[in-house]
Design a protein around this motif. Structure first.
Motif, short mmCIF file in Angstrom:
data_model
loop_
_atom_site.label_atom_id
_atom_site.label_comp_id
_atom_site.label_asym_id
_atom_site.label_seq_id
_atom_site.Cartn_x
_atom_site.Cartn_y
_atom_site.Cartn_z
N ALA A 190 0.85 -1.24 0.06
CA ALA A 190 -0.02 -0.14 0.17
C ALA A 190 0.83 1.19 0.03
O ALA A 190 2.17 1.33 0.38
CB ALA A 190 -1.07 -0.04 1.14
N LEU A 191 0.37 2.23 -0.70
CA LEU A 191 1.42 3.40 -0.72
C LEU A 191 0.68 4.59 0.30
O LEU A 191 -0.50 4.57 0.31
CB LEU A 191 1.08 4.02 -2.10
N ARG A 192 1.61 5.13 0.80
CA ARG A 192 1.34 6.06 1.85
C ARG A 192 2.08 7.34 1.38
O ARG A 192 3.44 7.44 1.64
CB ARG A 192 1.59 5.81 3.29
N TYR A 193 1.53 8.64 1.10
CA TYR A 193 2.47 9.76 1.45
C TYR A 193 2.27 10.61 2.58
O TYR A 193 1.28 10.69 3.13
CB TYR A 193 1.53 10.77 0.19
N VAL A 194 3.57 10.87 3.01
CA VAL A 194 3.73 11.85 4.23
C VAL A 194 4.45 12.91 4.21
O VAL A 194 5.17 13.00 3.20
CB VAL A 194 4.30 10.61 5.46
N GLN A 195 4.58 13.70 5.29
CA GLN A 195 5.36 14.75 5.19
C GLN A 195 6.55 14.78 6.04
O GLN A 195 7.35 15.55 5.82
CB GLN A 195 4.54 16.01 5.50
N ASP A 196 6.60 13.68 6.86
CA ASP A 196 7.47 13.56 7.94
C ASP A 196 8.66 12.61 7.60
O ASP A 196 9.09 12.03 8.61
CB ASP A 196 6.77 13.45 9.19
N LEU A 197 8.79 12.14 6.43
CA LEU A 197 9.83 11.14 5.99
C LEU A 197 11.00 11.61 6.55
O LEU A 197 11.45 12.83 6.24
CB LEU A 197 9.92 10.86 4.51
N PRO A 198 11.86 10.75 6.96
CA PRO A 198 13.42 11.03 7.43
C PRO A 198 14.08 11.87 6.24
O PRO A 198 14.07 11.24 5.15
CB PRO A 198 13.80 9.84 8.01
N ARG A 199 14.96 12.71 6.73
CA ARG A 199 15.57 13.35 5.68
C ARG A 199 16.70 12.59 4.86
O ARG A 199 17.26 12.91 3.91
CB ARG A 199 16.38 14.57 6.29
N SER A 200 17.02 11.51 5.46
CA SER A 200 18.38 10.82 5.08
C SER A 200 17.96 9.50 3.84
O SER A 200 18.29 8.67 3.69
CB SER A 200 18.93 9.93 6.27
N VAL A 201 16.13 9.63 3.61
CA VAL A 201 15.98 8.62 2.86
C VAL A 201 14.81 9.31 1.72
O VAL A 201 14.47 10.31 1.94
CB VAL A 201 15.09 7.55 3.73
N ARG A 202 14.65 8.40 0.70
CA ARG A 202 13.67 8.96 -0.47
C ARG A 202 12.41 8.29 -0.09
O ARG A 202 11.42 8.42 -0.68
CB ARG A 202 14.31 8.55 -1.92
N SER A 203 12.61 7.10 0.49
CA SER A 203 11.38 6.31 0.76
C SER A 203 11.72 5.36 1.98
O SER A 203 12.78 4.98 2.19
CB SER A 203 10.96 5.64 -0.48
N VAL A 204 10.50 4.79 2.67
CA VAL A 204 10.86 3.89 3.72
C VAL A 204 9.64 2.84 3.62
O VAL A 204 8.47 3.15 3.08
CB VAL A 204 10.56 4.61 5.21
N THR A 205 10.09 1.51 3.58
CA THR A 205 9.10 0.48 3.19
C THR A 205 8.95 -0.28 4.80
O THR A 205 9.82 -0.73 5.35
CB THR A 205 9.52 -0.56 2.30
N ASP A 206 7.67 -0.31 5.01
CA ASP A 206 7.39 -1.00 6.27
C ASP A 206 7.04 -2.60 5.77
O ASP A 206 5.96 -2.90 5.11
CB ASP A 206 6.21 -0.27 6.92
N LEU A 207 7.81 -3.41 6.12
CA LEU A 207 7.65 -4.81 5.32
C LEU A 207 6.66 -5.48 6.42
O LEU A 207 5.99 -6.48 5.85
CB LEU A 207 9.08 -5.58 5.76
N ARG A 208 6.46 -5.21 7.52
CA ARG A 208 5.50 -5.88 8.53
C ARG A 208 4.25 -5.61 8.14
O ARG A 208 3.49 -6.61 7.90
CB ARG A 208 5.79 -5.55 9.99
N ASN A 209 3.84 -4.44 7.91
CA ASN A 209 2.59 -3.99 7.38
C ASN A 209 2.53 -3.71 5.84
O ASN A 209 1.35 -3.14 5.24
CB ASN A 209 2.07 -2.70 8.30
#
Length: 478
Positions: A190-209
């Protein structure tokens, strides 16, 4: 002999079945004609049994041979004991110089789990891929050579891209964001757009969910579509956590290739380029506009397809305004500046090459065409400046002179001569200028402390793991 038998697992199954039948080593030994000490060696995985002995033991225990030879451990406890035995043979574990831990029945299962948990963390920290700048340059060099050997074309990644495109019914033209989201959904994310993504990444994948988080913003060539496809590419290409920096770099290049192969599909792009070549009107800006990608991605994709479909050899460079090379590829014989190891990243290109001349052009954001005479021959190049937030980069695509006839912009009268790496070219200032100022100038150099430092540590270099885990905790129940 028992061939490929896993001795540790066999021993655990033998012990488990013997105890389940209520037999001691002495009693079993009497039935199969073996000394208890020899059976003990079998149970401890220190002796390989003959097939005749395996058959005798199975008969004595009243079980099929297949049950005795099964590849899985007989219980969770047995599996932990096998893993601990293997761990204690690992040089990482042995470097602690701890006494051998013999596991008896009185050792609680929880203790085994704790010891193995500590061992896994020790192994993870020991193998974290931290690289020095020299190691990073060597990894870049090796990857560049591998790309050149295959003319920067990787059929296995192309096949994965085709499969994904077919799964969402892609037909032609620029890939819509809706189709990209459909690709993500069909693969269980599932895709989630957020404003508080950590500055050191372009994306984060939650493998659990099974969630992919990213921002709704473009970062140069990294549009949300591109970042999403690069992220998906890691999973579709079967990437595991990187073993070292070279593996991290290879995975990143493969994910980037996958994203480009989806956004600029092989078959339609090859047809488009072949028609343009037949009209002697090849132009990267057309490829960029038709598929709605960045100029840099269009240039990258051209290098993937040029040799295979157009019978053209070419080169690609990405550099900053001072001429420092960040990325480069060639299979057309252009000699890049290189250090003693053959690495080119971080080297400064000749000031007469198109990638530097474009910054002096009256309109640096339009395509800049130039013929450059080099010691290895003349090349025709098109350079374009991609504006960035803090620094602008030039992207150059070039071909040998004889191939310029296929390209728009071949009529340019802009021409330069480069004798690099000769010291008579640009690595030293002109003699007249040097005579006036040598010994009378003291520049304050811009510090490049990163040159002396190791690359950021971590499985994914440069990523702040605390920020990432905190972010996932914050969004886990949303």
């Amino acid at each position: 002999m028992a061939g490929d038998l896993d001795l540790a697992t066999f021993g655990q199954r033998l012990r488990h079945l013997r105890r389940a039948r209520g037999l001691t080593l002495v009693q079993l030994g009497e039935q199969v004609g073996q000394a208890p000490s020899q059976l003990s060696l079998l149970e401890n995985g220190k002796r390989e049994p003959k097939l005749s002995l395996i058959a005798g033991i199975a008969k004595a225990l009243q079980v099929p041979v297949d049950e005795l030879l099964a590849s899985e451990a007989p219980s969770r406890r047995a599996q932990l004991e096998i893993e601990l035995e293997e761990a204690q043979r690992d040089p990482v574990y042995r470097s602690l110089e701890l006494p051998y831990l013999k596991v008896g029945k009185r050792v609680p299962t929880e203790v085994l789990e704790h010891v193995l948990g500590l061992y896994e963390e020790l192994k993870r920290r020991d193998t974290k891929p931290t690289a020095t700048p020299e190691e990073a340059r060597l990894a870049n060099r090796d990857l560049r050579l591998a790309m050149r050997e295959q003319d920067n074309y990787f059929p296995e990644i192309e096949r994965v891209a085709v499969s994904v495109l077919e799964s969402v019914g892609y037909r032609a033209g620029a890939l819509s964001e809706g189709l990209v989201v459909a690709m993500v959904s069909r693969n269980g994310f599932a895709l989630r757009y957020v404003q508080d993504l950590p500055r050191s990444v372009r994306s984060v994948t939650d493998l659990r969910n099974r969630r992919i988080y990213l921002r709704r913003e473009s970062l140069g060539m990294h549009t949300p579509r591109t970042i999403l496809l690069q992220t998906l590419g890691h999973f579709l290409l079967g990437h595991a956590q990187p073993r070292d920096f070279a593996d991290f770099l290879r995975q990143r290049v493969e994910a980037n290739y996958f994203a480009a192969a989806v956004l600029v599909p092989e078959r339609s792009a090859a047809d488009f380029l072949q028609q343009a070549k037949a009209s002697r009107d090849l132009a990267l800006e057309d490829l960029r506009d038709v598929y709605a990608v960045s100029y840099e991605m269009a240039a990258h994709r051209f290098t993937n397809l040029a040799t295979r479909y157009l019978d053209l050899r070419c080169h690609f460079v990405r550099n900053d305004e001072s001429g420092i090379i960040y990325k480069a590829y060639e299979n057309d014989g252009l000699a890049f500046p290189a250090d003693s190891s053959g690495a080119i990243e971080g080297q400064r290109m000749c000031r007469f090459w198109a990638g530097r001349q474009v910054f002096a052009s009256p309109d640096r954001y339009s395509s800049f065409h130039q013929y450059t005479d080099t010691p290895g021959g003349t090349h025709w190049c098109v350079a374009h400046v991609d504006p960035g937030g803090e620094r602008h980069f030039a992207v150059t695509l070039g071909v040998p002179f004889k191939e310029s006839k296929w390209f728009r912009g071949r009529e340019t009268t802009q021409r330069a001569t480069s004798r690099c790496p000769s010291g008579q070219c640009c690595s030293r200032p002109p003699a007249e200028l040097a005579s006036r100022w040598e010994g009378n100038a003291w520049p304050s150099a811009r510090a490049h402390s990163h040159v002396l430092a190791a690359l950021p540590p971590g499985t994914f270099p440069g990523v702040d793991e605390t920020d990432v885990y905190t972010f996932l905790d914050r969004h886990a129940d949303v």
